[in-house]
Design an enzyme around this catalytic site. Sequence first.
Site, PDB file in Angstrom:
ATOM      1  CG  ASP A 146      -2.184  -2.312   0.028  1.00  0.00           C
ATOM      2  OD1 ASP A 146      -1.167  -1.639   0.293  1.00  0.00           O
ATOM      3  OD2 ASP A 146      -3.330  -1.842  -0.001  1.00  0.00           O
ATOM      4  CG  LEU A 148       5.644 -19.844 -10.657  1.00  0.00           C
ATOM      5  CD1 LEU A 148       4.205 -20.077 -11.106  1.00  0.00           C
ATOM      6  CD2 LEU A 148       5.704 -19.665  -9.138  1.00  0.00           C
ATOM      7  CG  HIS A 177       8.231  -2.459   2.977  1.00  0.00           C
ATOM      8  ND1 HIS A 177       6.994  -2.430   2.370  1.00  0.00           N
ATOM      9  CD2 HIS A 177       8.516  -1.158   3.308  1.00  0.00           C
ATOM     10  CE1 HIS A 177       6.549  -1.185   2.324  1.00  0.00           C
ATOM     11  NE2 HIS A 177       7.442  -0.400   2.892  1.00  0.00           N
TER      12      HIS A 177
END
Length: 260
Positions: free
Chosen positions: A38, A148, A56
């Site tokens: 955020d 992962l 972003h």
Amino acid sequence: MNAASEQGSGPLYRLYSRRLRRRLDPATVPHHVAMMIDGNRRWARQLGFASPAHGHRAGAAKMREFLGWCDDLGIRVVSLYLLSADNLRKRDSAELTDLIEIIGELADALSHARSWRVKHVGRTEILPDELARLLADAEARTAGNTGLHVNLAVGYGGRNEIVDAVRSIIAQHDASGGTMEDLASQLTPEMIGEHLYTGGQPDPDLVIRTSGEQRLSDFLLWQSAHSEFYFVEALGPDLREVDFLRAIRDYADRDRRFGK
């Protein structure tokens, strides 16, 4: 710590980072970490960029770095909250177009990183066709990988996920010829969990959110029932490895009760 060691680079910072890492017991490292990045728009605005896209894009780059930190520490599953179902309805159209492009690029890049396995979690049908294709391609390309496990929450909403899980259970039960009375008597939390987007995965042990905000924002509502939470003041693109390591250290020091 002095001011020099709080910076994101330099010998003191690297020394402190290594010391934090050495002091972590592998047995106490969380298996599944969920990240709510955020503050990307705020970061771009504070630096004087005209478009939120700069924030972003910086946030996406930070998430690639974050995944590397997690992988190096032995964490096995990471869930990234990238775009909510609400974002698709409420974001400015120009910003949303940029964000969709950035997420598609990130998904593609992650599908070529190490031996990671990428999975899209969210409603595909509400996404633009090109983004849905890129997410599906990344998932297919990495399906056989054993490294992962990376969940990309795109077009995601926790309440939507629970609704979709219940619908799936009802459809499956109906196909088998069962009655609603039978289903009502058989329904369990475990059954719902199996039909979530993350079915078969462990619930997140630790949920991290950047930018100082302290709310769930409809992210992994069901799965995070017994998760630990850690809130970082840094805006998403400013997250440092020491911030991450401090979160893991804090998690390791907690006494998890799982509702008991």
